[in-house]
Scaffold this active site. Structure first.
Site, PDB file in Angstrom:
ATOM      1  N   GLY A 191       0.930  -1.215  -0.199  1.00  0.00           N
ATOM      2  CA  GLY A 191       0.155   0.308   0.431  1.00  0.00           C
ATOM      3  C   GLY A 191       1.165   1.267  -0.069  1.00  0.00           C
ATOM      4  N   ASP A 220      -0.178   3.445   3.874  1.00  0.00           N
ATOM      5  CA  ASP A 220      -0.656   4.755   3.061  1.00  0.00           C
ATOM      6  C   ASP A 220      -2.155   4.619   4.604  1.00  0.00           C
ATOM      7  OD1 ASP A 220      -1.798   2.203   3.998  1.00  0.00           O
ATOM      8  OD2 ASP A 220      -2.810   1.066   1.770  1.00  0.00           O
ATOM      9  N   ASP A 254      -5.861   2.889  10.541  1.00  0.00           N
ATOM     10  CA  ASP A 254      -7.748   2.425  10.382  1.00  0.00           C
ATOM     11  C   ASP A 254      -7.529   1.466  12.028  1.00  0.00           C
ATOM     12  OD1 ASP A 254      -9.961   1.799  10.522  1.00  0.00           O
ATOM     13  OD2 ASP A 254      -9.518  -0.206   9.037  1.00  0.00           O
ATOM     14  N   LYS A 273      -7.793   7.406   9.223  1.00  0.00           N
ATOM     15  CA  LYS A 273      -9.448   7.066   9.248  1.00  0.00           C
ATOM     16  C   LYS A 273     -10.293   7.676   9.713  1.00  0.00           C
ATOM     17  CE  LYS A 273     -10.667   2.993   6.079  1.00  0.00           C
ATOM     18  NZ  LYS A 273     -11.143   2.129   6.254  1.00  0.00           N
ATOM     19  N   PHE A 322     -15.187   2.107   3.245  1.00  0.00           N
ATOM     20  CA  PHE A 322     -13.525   1.755   2.732  1.00  0.00           C
ATOM     21  C   PHE A 322     -12.926   2.538   1.184  1.00  0.00           C
ATOM     22  CE2 PHE A 322     -11.807  -2.253   0.231  1.00  0.00           C
ATOM     23  CZ  PHE A 322     -10.750  -2.392   0.984  1.00  0.00           C
ATOM     24  N   VAL A 323     -11.612   2.935   1.273  1.00  0.00           N
ATOM     25  CA  VAL A 323     -11.133   3.467  -0.022  1.00  0.00           C
ATOM     26  C   VAL A 323     -10.469   2.483  -0.509  1.00  0.00           C
ATOM     27  CG1 VAL A 323     -11.829   5.816   1.223  1.00  0.00           C
ATOM     28  CG2 VAL A 323      -9.819   4.868   1.691  1.00  0.00           C
ATOM     29  N   ARG A 354      -4.900  -0.284  -6.934  1.00  0.00           N
ATOM     30  CA  ARG A 354      -3.458  -0.116  -6.499  1.00  0.00           C
ATOM     31  C   ARG A 354      -3.326   1.346  -7.454  1.00  0.00           C
ATOM     32  NH1 ARG A 354      -2.086  -2.966  -1.731  1.00  0.00           N
ATOM     33  NH2 ARG A 354      -2.447  -4.634  -2.381  1.00  0.00           N
TER      34      ARG A 354
END
Ligand code: IMP
Ligand code: MG
Length: 177
Positions: A43, A98, A101, A129, A150-151, A163
């Site tokens: 990520g 990235d 969460d 997040k 959810f991104v 990606r």
């Protein structure tokens, strides 16, 4: 692929701004320290490349691959699939990911690197997040926040897809619900 996106949350321009700002901050904080910047694969990939181009001082780069996610569900434990090449003992380390969460990934990796004797461990994420974390940890460098959705895009995947989108978007719910 673009048709699978319900909404663009963070544009390419905004991402570029974040990389410039965070790169300058890291540059100022680490002058003469030659830190190891450790990207968490996969990520981190586009973010890490854009970020380091904005750090105009000596740095080293390394990568780890760890995973806590299956599909859209966080599993709560982190498995190291590929470890760093460098010995982090007595080194200044910055972990780049990235997104934060639940906080499980960064919390675990910070602990592992400290146990190995790193002199300092800081964290840098493009996205934070807006959720209640499982592990409260203070991220040192944050690009921007995103709501609890959810991104995907710019390194973030859903089952390894998306990606390569140049922006961050929300995936249409019907694609994973
Ligand atoms: P945490 O351990 O729950 O903080 O999650 C961190 C990792 O989960 C990140 O490195 C991402 O790879 C992945 N992740 C968390 N949220 C999302 C998302 O919205 N889309 C894609 N991947 C995500
Ligand atoms: Mg990840």
């Amino acid at each position: 692929m673009q048709n699978d996106i319900a909404e663009v949350l963070i544009s390419e321009e905004k991402i570029t701004e974040c990389c410039k700002r965070l790169g300058k901050q890291i540059e100022n904080d680490y002058k003469d320290k030659n830190p190891i910047i450790i990207g968490l694969l996969k990520g981190c990939e586009p973010f890490m490349s854009d970020l380091i181009k904005n750090i105009n001082t000596y740095i080293r780069t390394d990568y780890m691959d760890c995973s806590s996610y299956h599909g859209t569900m966080s599993t709560g434990t982190v498995i190291i699939k590929k470890d760093v090449d460098e010995d982090v003992k007595d080194q200044d380390v910055i972990i780049v990911d990235d997104i934060i969460d639940t906080g499980v990934t960064l919390h675990d990796i910070v602990r592992v690197l400290k146990e190995r004797g790193a002199k300092s461990v800081k964290t840098c994420v493009l996205l934070s997040k807006d959720v209640k974390r499982k592990h409260e940890l203070n991220v040192d460098y944050v690009g921007t926040t995103v709501p609890n959705a959810f991104v995907v895009g710019y390194g973030l995947d859903f089952n390894e897809a998306y990606r390569n989108l140049p922006y961050i978007g929300v995936l249409k719910e019907e694609l994973y619900k």
